[in-house]
Design a protein around this motif. Structure first.
Motif, PDB file in Angstrom:
ATOM      1  N   ILE A 153      57.275  37.352  46.275  1.00 29.99           N
ATOM      2  CA  ILE A 153      56.457  38.413  46.014  1.00 29.99           C
ATOM      3  C   ILE A 153      55.938  38.809  44.470  1.00 29.99           C
ATOM      4  N   GLU A 154      57.400  38.681  43.642  1.00 29.52           N
ATOM      5  CA  GLU A 154      57.278  39.131  42.492  1.00 29.52           C
ATOM      6  C   GLU A 154      56.457  38.257  41.650  1.00 29.52           C
ATOM      7  N   LEU A 155      56.731  36.863  41.779  1.00 30.81           N
ATOM      8  CA  LEU A 155      55.987  35.756  41.513  1.00 30.81           C
ATOM      9  C   LEU A 155      54.536  35.730  41.750  1.00 30.81           C
ATOM     10  N   THR A 156      54.263  36.135  42.900  1.00 31.45           N
ATOM     11  CA  THR A 156      52.968  36.206  43.362  1.00 31.45           C
ATOM     12  C   THR A 156      52.026  37.583  42.765  1.00 31.45           C
ATOM     13  N   ILE A 157      52.711  38.411  42.598  1.00 29.91           N
ATOM     14  CA  ILE A 157      52.182  39.620  42.035  1.00 29.91           C
ATOM     15  C   ILE A 157      51.801  39.358  40.502  1.00 29.91           C
ATOM     16  N   LEU A 158      52.890  38.737  39.806  1.00 31.64           N
ATOM     17  CA  LEU A 158      52.787  38.155  38.273  1.00 31.64           C
ATOM     18  C   LEU A 158      51.461  37.313  38.238  1.00 31.64           C
ATOM     19  N   GLN A 159      51.350  36.211  38.991  1.00 31.24           N
ATOM     20  CA  GLN A 159      50.256  35.351  38.679  1.00 31.24           C
ATOM     21  C   GLN A 159      48.916  36.317  39.120  1.00 31.24           C
ATOM     22  N   ALA A 160      48.965  36.974  40.139  1.00 31.35           N
ATOM     23  CA  ALA A 160      47.713  37.968  40.191  1.00 31.35           C
ATOM     24  C   ALA A 160      47.261  38.869  39.070  1.00 31.35           C
ATOM     25  N   VAL A 161      48.228  39.295  38.581  1.00 28.30           N
ATOM     26  CA  VAL A 161      48.148  40.460  37.290  1.00 28.30           C
ATOM     27  C   VAL A 161      47.719  39.395  36.288  1.00 28.30           C
ATOM     28  N   GLU A 162      48.198  38.297  35.797  1.00 27.23           N
ATOM     29  CA  GLU A 162      47.829  37.250  34.771  1.00 27.23           C
ATOM     30  C   GLU A 162      46.476  36.966  34.788  1.00 27.23           C
ATOM     31  N   GLN A 163      46.014  36.551  36.092  1.00 31.14           N
ATOM     32  CA  GLN A 163      44.636  36.212  36.361  1.00 31.14           C
ATOM     33  C   GLN A 163      43.768  37.335  36.372  1.00 31.14           C
ATOM     34  N   ASN A 164      43.963  38.557  36.321  1.00 27.90           N
ATOM     35  CA  ASN A 164      43.033  39.585  36.380  1.00 27.90           C
ATOM     36  C   ASN A 164      42.957  40.359  35.121  1.00 27.90           C
ATOM     37  N   LYS A 165      44.098  39.893  34.103  1.00 27.43           N
ATOM     38  CA  LYS A 165      44.089  41.035  33.237  1.00 27.43           C
ATOM     39  C   LYS A 165      43.091  40.692  31.946  1.00 27.43           C
TER      40      LYS A 165
END
Length: 165
Positions: A153-165
């Motif tokens: 979950i942590e890794l998935t959220i990090l990837q989503a944040v990185e894509q959307n920042k």
């Protein structure tokens, strides 16, 4: 979410404000007459292609009316109690908290939330922070420590944040 166990918790900690159930969570009113709403909103679109998409919620602390006293010591334990009730109702929940950028105070809000978490951490929860000061983004995710997929979950959220920042 149910307030069934609140009376037992409140009697052992008289500093809590009574919580009232709302459509999306809870509300409470302080001694000074300020009303706050604590919303837990489904945010399944945030991680749509994951097996835990339906477990993602956004958490908001919304001042609704009255005179707000930021130094009121009863607000913190009341909000923490609401979080405990939420996780009791949905142990697999992934709770996202994005600090409001209102008044440029997102960093201060993030620090305050981190302090609250540290003071009330009893080993049952994990908090993952995703902070990007250059963009004014301060976000945290909270999950129960016994959730087996918490690191995914942590890794998935990090990837989503990185894509959307």
């Amino acid at each position: 979410m149910s307030l069934e166990n609140q009376s037992a918790s409140s009697s052992s900690n008289p500093s809590l404000y009574p919580l009232s159930e709302t459509e999306h969570g809870f509300s409470f009113t302080t001694e000074q007459g300020a009303t706050y709403r604590l919303d837990f909103t489904s945010d399944s679109d945030y991680l749509p292609d994951t097996p835990f998409a339906d477990s993602v919620y956004s958490f908001s602390i919304l001042p609704i009316s009255g005179s707000f006293d930021r130094k009121d010591p009863r607000i913190e334990p009341t909000i923490v109690q609401a979080l405990h009730i939420f996780f009791e109702a949905d142990p697999k929940a992934i709770l996202l908290y994005v600090c409001s950028t209102e008044n440029g105070q997102e960093r201060v809000r993030s620090r305050l939330f981190r302090q609250w978490f540290s003071r009330h951490q009893q080993g049952g929860y994990e908090r993952f922070d995703f902070n990007y000061p250059d963009q004014g983004l301060y976000m945290s995710a909270i999950v129960r420590s016994d959730l087996p997929e918490r690191w995914l979950i942590e890794l998935t959220i990090l990837q989503a944040v990185e894509q959307n920042k």
